[in-house]
Design an enzyme around this catalytic site. Structure first.
Site, PDB file in Angstrom:
ATOM      1  N   ASP A 145       3.420  -0.473  -8.327  1.00  0.00           N
ATOM      2  CA  ASP A 145       4.019  -0.321  -6.859  1.00  0.00           C
ATOM      3  C   ASP A 145       4.871  -1.900  -6.920  1.00  0.00           C
ATOM      4  O   ASP A 145       5.776  -2.605  -6.711  1.00  0.00           O
ATOM      5  CB  ASP A 145       3.275  -0.789  -5.558  1.00  0.00           C
ATOM      6  CG  ASP A 145       2.750   0.491  -4.864  1.00  0.00           C
ATOM      7  OD1 ASP A 145       3.410   1.162  -4.608  1.00  0.00           O
ATOM      8  OD2 ASP A 145       2.126   0.673  -4.233  1.00  0.00           O
TER       9      ASP A 145
ATOM     10  N   LYS B  12       5.343  11.833  -2.901  1.00  0.00           N
ATOM     11  CA  LYS B  12       5.126  11.644  -4.067  1.00  0.00           C
ATOM     12  C   LYS B  12       4.036  12.245  -5.079  1.00  0.00           C
ATOM     13  O   LYS B  12       4.928  12.326  -6.045  1.00  0.00           O
ATOM     14  CB  LYS B  12       4.049  10.351  -4.036  1.00  0.00           C
ATOM     15  CG  LYS B  12       4.819   8.870  -3.116  1.00  0.00           C
ATOM     16  CD  LYS B  12       3.937   7.865  -2.823  1.00  0.00           C
ATOM     17  CE  LYS B  12       5.158   6.680  -2.640  1.00  0.00           C
ATOM     18  NZ  LYS B  12       4.289   5.541  -1.947  1.00  0.00           N
TER      19      LYS B  12
ATOM     20  N   GLN C 100      -1.909   3.516  -0.999  1.00  0.00           N
ATOM     21  CA  GLN C 100      -0.542   3.877   0.094  1.00  0.00           C
ATOM     22  C   GLN C 100      -0.826   2.804   1.346  1.00  0.00           C
ATOM     23  O   GLN C 100      -2.221   2.809   2.460  1.00  0.00           O
ATOM     24  CB  GLN C 100      -0.480   5.860   0.908  1.00  0.00           C
ATOM     25  CG  GLN C 100       0.240   5.494   1.542  1.00  0.00           C
ATOM     26  CD  GLN C 100       2.053   5.838   0.567  1.00  0.00           C
ATOM     27  OE1 GLN C 100       1.765   5.457   0.025  1.00  0.00           O
ATOM     28  NE2 GLN C 100       2.600   5.004   2.022  1.00  0.00           N
TER      29      GLN C 100
END
Ligand code: L34
Length: 243
Positions: free
Chosen positions: A81, A14, A58
């Site tokens: 997200d 990422k 995460q």
């Protein structure tokens, strides 16, 4: 948070993607024993920080951290997200800015392959909040006929064999075999499983599935990189939204 080796790889990918796109990024690699309060304080700081448009924690987080509390703490406008209940609700009603990255990546693969979802039998195996459930909504918005299967589903094969578009998101290596697939189906493998020999494998047994499918995604090199591409897209959107 913590030292999950898979998370390490994904977060690095990422950061690399951000750098390639010209997106400024900050990483906070918190030790596994960090308290929930401390994590919440960091999220609050980033919520208020004007130069940050997007935040993600995460997953998975260590056991002493309540995942829901953490997700709820992220400003929905910075929730790249799309895990926050506000954004989940927006997806449900079909009026959204952020699309959850993995299901969005699946939709992009379908679209770019010239496959029309409208009227197709779409079968998703797996009902997680991260993939299965939002995937069902996105396919439904494209007028697919959607079935969501899970561990309690009876006669799973009867369902999967009806699928024109089959999305595997169960997290069990090689779970979907060629005999469970309708000839000519589009097979999308969301699973990323690490075998004992460190090799990556999907939820679909690629060798037998590729003989029956008209299109199929590999692992690695399939949905995973698309997840990251969609994160970049959401982040750009967040930058516009947050000004
Ligand atoms: N908060 N947690 C949050 N957001 C997410 O969107 C994720 N996910 C899942 C796990 N936890 C998360 C990811 O980022 C899965 N995931 C993810 C991201 C990238 C890749 C795979 C999963 C990826 O880059 N996959 C490469 C192989 C990487 C490797 O070598 O292990 C691929 O080619 O599939």
């Amino acid at each position: 948070m913590g030292d999950d080796p898979a998370s390490r790889v994904y977060v690095n990918n990422k950061k690399k993607a951000c750098a390639e796109c010209g997106i400024y990024s900050e990483e906070y690699a918190l030790p596994g024993e960090t308290s929930q309060e401390e994590l919440l304080r960091l999220i609050d700081t980033l919520n208020k920080k004007p130069e940050i448009s997007g935040i993600l924690v995460q997953l998975p987080v260590p056991k002493h951290i309540d995942e829901k509390t953490i997700i709820n703490a992220i400003d929905p406008k910075k929730d790249v997200d799309a895990f926050h209940p506000v954004n989940v609700g927006k997806i449900m009603v079909g009026d959204y800015d952020f699309v959850p990255c993995t299901p969005a990546g699946v939709m992009e693969l379908i679209k770019e392959s010239g496959i029309d979802v409208a009227g197709k039998e779409c079968v998703i195996v797996g009902r997680s909040n991260i993939v299965g459930k939002p995937q069902a909504m996105l396919l439904l918005h494209q007028n697919g006929t959607v079935t969501v299967c899970h561990s309690k589903t009876q006669n799973l094969k009867e369902h999967t064999r009806r699928a024109d578009i089959l999305v595997a998101a169960v997290g069990i290596p090689n779970f979907i075999t060629g005999d469970m697939i309708k000839p000519g189906a589009v097979v999308i493998d969301v699973g990323i499983n690490r075998l004992e020999n460190k090799k990556l494998c999907g939820d679909v047994e690629f060798e037998s599935a590729k003989e029956v499918a008209s299109a199929i995604t590999p692992v690695p090199g399939g949905v995973g990189p698309m997840t990251i591409a969609m994160l970049m897209k959401n982040t750009l959107k967040a930058a516009v939204i947050n000004g």
